[in-house]
Design a protein around this motif. Structure first.
Motif, PDB file in Angstrom:
ATOM      1  N   LYS A  27       0.835  -1.205   0.000  1.00 58.17           N
ATOM      2  CA  LYS A  27       0.000   0.000   0.000  1.00 58.17           C
ATOM      3  C   LYS A  27       0.872   1.259   0.000  1.00 58.17           C
ATOM      4  N   ILE A  28       1.956   1.238   0.767  1.00 61.29           N
ATOM      5  CA  ILE A  28       2.876   2.379   0.819  1.00 61.29           C
ATOM      6  C   ILE A  28       3.423   2.672  -0.569  1.00 61.29           C
ATOM      7  N   ALA A  29       3.800   1.615  -1.267  1.00 65.21           N
ATOM      8  CA  ALA A  29       4.381   1.778  -2.592  1.00 65.21           C
ATOM      9  C   ALA A  29       3.347   2.256  -3.604  1.00 65.21           C
ATOM     10  N   GLY A  30       2.068   2.042  -3.311  1.00 63.24           N
ATOM     11  CA  GLY A  30       1.029   2.497  -4.210  1.00 63.24           C
ATOM     12  C   GLY A  30       0.930   1.684  -5.480  1.00 63.24           C
ATOM     13  N   LEU A  31       1.529   0.526  -5.481  1.00 61.85           N
ATOM     14  CA  LEU A  31       1.549  -0.267  -6.699  1.00 61.85           C
ATOM     15  C   LEU A  31       0.946  -1.645  -6.535  1.00 61.85           C
ATOM     16  N   GLY A  32       0.489  -1.967  -5.332  1.00 61.48           N
ATOM     17  CA  GLY A  32      -0.189  -3.235  -5.097  1.00 61.48           C
ATOM     18  C   GLY A  32       0.562  -4.438  -5.609  1.00 61.48           C
ATOM     19  N   SER A  33      -0.061  -5.188  -6.489  1.00 65.11           N
ATOM     20  CA  SER A  33       0.488  -6.467  -6.956  1.00 65.11           C
ATOM     21  C   SER A  33       1.736  -6.312  -7.809  1.00 65.11           C
ATOM     22  N   LYS A  34       2.070  -5.101  -8.234  1.00 63.35           N
ATOM     23  CA  LYS A  34       3.245  -4.913  -9.096  1.00 63.35           C
ATOM     24  C   LYS A  34       4.559  -5.168  -8.374  1.00 63.35           C
ATOM     25  N   LEU A  46      10.293   0.137  -9.904  1.00 60.79           N
ATOM     26  CA  LEU A  46      11.198   0.217  -8.760  1.00 60.79           C
ATOM     27  C   LEU A  46      11.457   1.676  -8.385  1.00 60.79           C
ATOM     28  N   THR A  47      11.622   2.523  -9.370  1.00 65.75           N
ATOM     29  CA  THR A  47      11.820   3.951  -9.110  1.00 65.75           C
ATOM     30  C   THR A  47      10.604   4.532  -8.395  1.00 65.75           C
ATOM     31  N   LYS A  48       9.408   4.174  -8.853  1.00 64.08           N
ATOM     32  CA  LYS A  48       8.180   4.662  -8.207  1.00 64.08           C
ATOM     33  C   LYS A  48       8.086   4.162  -6.771  1.00 64.08           C
ATOM     34  N   ILE A  49       8.443   2.915  -6.563  1.00 64.89           N
ATOM     35  CA  ILE A  49       8.408   2.344  -5.213  1.00 64.89           C
ATOM     36  C   ILE A  49       9.348   3.111  -4.288  1.00 64.89           C
ATOM     37  N   LEU A  50      10.567   3.361  -4.746  1.00 63.05           N
ATOM     38  CA  LEU A  50      11.539   4.079  -3.922  1.00 63.05           C
ATOM     39  C   LEU A  50      11.100   5.518  -3.675  1.00 63.05           C
ATOM     40  N   ASP A  51      10.488   6.151  -4.667  1.00 59.26           N
ATOM     41  CA  ASP A  51       9.978   7.511  -4.479  1.00 59.26           C
ATOM     42  C   ASP A  51       8.832   7.533  -3.464  1.00 59.26           C
ATOM     43  N   HIS A  52       7.939   6.549  -3.537  1.00 61.88           N
ATOM     44  CA  HIS A  52       6.854   6.449  -2.555  1.00 61.88           C
ATOM     45  C   HIS A  52       7.423   6.190  -1.154  1.00 61.88           C
ATOM     46  N   LEU A  53       8.485   5.418  -1.080  1.00 63.23           N
ATOM     47  CA  LEU A  53       9.124   5.143   0.209  1.00 63.23           C
ATOM     48  C   LEU A  53       9.644   6.441   0.828  1.00 63.23           C
ATOM     49  N   GLU A  60       5.676  14.322   2.369  1.00 63.00           N
ATOM     50  CA  GLU A  60       5.682  14.909   1.030  1.00 63.00           C
ATOM     51  C   GLU A  60       6.201  16.328   1.089  1.00 63.00           C
ATOM     52  N   ASN A  61       7.075  16.670   0.148  1.00 63.09           N
ATOM     53  CA  ASN A  61       7.615  18.008   0.049  1.00 63.09           C
ATOM     54  C   ASN A  61       6.853  18.734  -1.047  1.00 63.09           C
ATOM     55  N   LYS A  62       5.970  19.607  -0.652  1.00 66.20           N
ATOM     56  CA  LYS A  62       5.109  20.323  -1.611  1.00 66.20           C
ATOM     57  C   LYS A  62       5.905  21.301  -2.475  1.00 66.20           C
ATOM     58  N   ASN A  63       7.053  21.759  -1.980  1.00 63.20           N
ATOM     59  CA  ASN A  63       7.847  22.754  -2.701  1.00 63.20           C
ATOM     60  C   ASN A  63       8.835  22.151  -3.700  1.00 63.20           C
ATOM     61  N   ALA A  64       9.085  20.860  -3.586  1.00 65.06           N
ATOM     62  CA  ALA A  64      10.089  20.227  -4.448  1.00 65.06           C
ATOM     63  C   ALA A  64       9.538  20.019  -5.860  1.00 65.06           C
ATOM     64  N   ALA A  65      10.384  20.262  -6.825  1.00 65.64           N
ATOM     65  CA  ALA A  65      10.016  20.012  -8.216  1.00 65.64           C
ATOM     66  C   ALA A  65      10.070  18.510  -8.476  1.00 65.64           C
ATOM     67  N   THR A  66       9.215  18.028  -9.342  1.00 68.49           N
ATOM     68  CA  THR A  66       9.203  16.614  -9.687  1.00 68.49           C
ATOM     69  C   THR A  66      10.470  16.263 -10.444  1.00 68.49           C
ATOM     70  N   GLN A  67      11.151  15.239  -9.962  1.00 67.93           N
ATOM     71  CA  GLN A  67      12.391  14.804 -10.601  1.00 67.93           C
ATOM     72  C   GLN A  67      12.073  13.839 -11.734  1.00 67.93           C
ATOM     73  N   PRO A  68      12.790  13.942 -12.841  1.00 64.39           N
ATOM     74  CA  PRO A  68      12.565  12.972 -13.919  1.00 64.39           C
ATOM     75  C   PRO A  68      13.056  11.594 -13.487  1.00 64.39           C
ATOM     76  N   ARG A  83      19.270   6.407   1.066  1.00 66.31           N
ATOM     77  CA  ARG A  83      19.914   7.385   1.944  1.00 66.31           C
ATOM     78  C   ARG A  83      18.937   8.501   2.309  1.00 66.31           C
ATOM     79  N   VAL A  84      18.164   8.953   1.329  1.00 67.44           N
ATOM     80  CA  VAL A  84      17.180  10.006   1.586  1.00 67.44           C
ATOM     81  C   VAL A  84      16.036   9.474   2.447  1.00 67.44           C
ATOM     82  N   ALA A  85      15.484   8.325   2.072  1.00 68.13           N
ATOM     83  CA  ALA A  85      14.320   7.780   2.771  1.00 68.13           C
ATOM     84  C   ALA A  85      14.616   7.474   4.234  1.00 68.13           C
TER      85      ALA A  85
END
Length: 141
Positions: A27-34, A46-53, A60-68, A83-85
């Motif tokens: 649920k944290i990862a927001g990707l369920g069965s994936k 995997l990138t989405k999972i780590l970003d959700h983590l 959530e940082n409302k001021n941060a720009a979305t990273q590609p 390291r960030v998480a």
């Protein structure tokens, strides 16, 4: 390290640090069965999972720009996101490596966190990433 191994070790670290069940991690990862450990996990997922983590652990940082999304995902990217998480500082890395008896020198670590086009960039070996995962399970729990 392949994506499925990263997911498996990430699950162990989350269970140790936050006492979470697999369903809660999904649920944290927001990707369920994936992110089921037995299936293949794409670099993008995997990138989405780590970003959700990161959002789960730090908020959530409302001021941060979305990273590609950087593809393909490498051990270096996984290490940076961990390291960030988990808010891993240099002192934490020193303690992790010393305790886990990894032979990596402190001067080598900074090369793992550099951008891939930097002249002193080095690929993060699987063994070092595994040391970090083991240390997260042991110390951040």
């Amino acid at each position: 390290m392949n994506n499925n191994e990263v997911i498996k070790n990430l699950r162990k670290a989350l269970k140790a640090s936050d006492q979470l069940k697999d369903e809660e991690i999904d649920k944290i990862a927001g990707l369920g069965s994936k992110i089921k450990a037995e299936g293949d996990v794409s670099d993008e997922n995997l990138t989405k999972i780590l970003d959700h983590l990161i959002v789960f652990k730090r908020g959530e940082n409302k001021n941060a720009a979305t990273q590609p999304i950087e593809l393909p995902i490498t051990n270096n990217i996984v290490l940076k996101k961990l390291r960030v998480a988990f808010e891993i500082k240099e002192d934490d890395l020193i303690a992790f490596v010393k305790e886990m008896k990894d032979k990596t020198q402190a001067r080598e670590w900074s090369a793992y966190f550099r951008k891939s086009n930097h002249k002193h960039y080095r690929n993060c070996p699987d063994e070092f990433l595994m040391t970090v995962f083991k240390a997260l399970q042991k110390y951040k729990g």
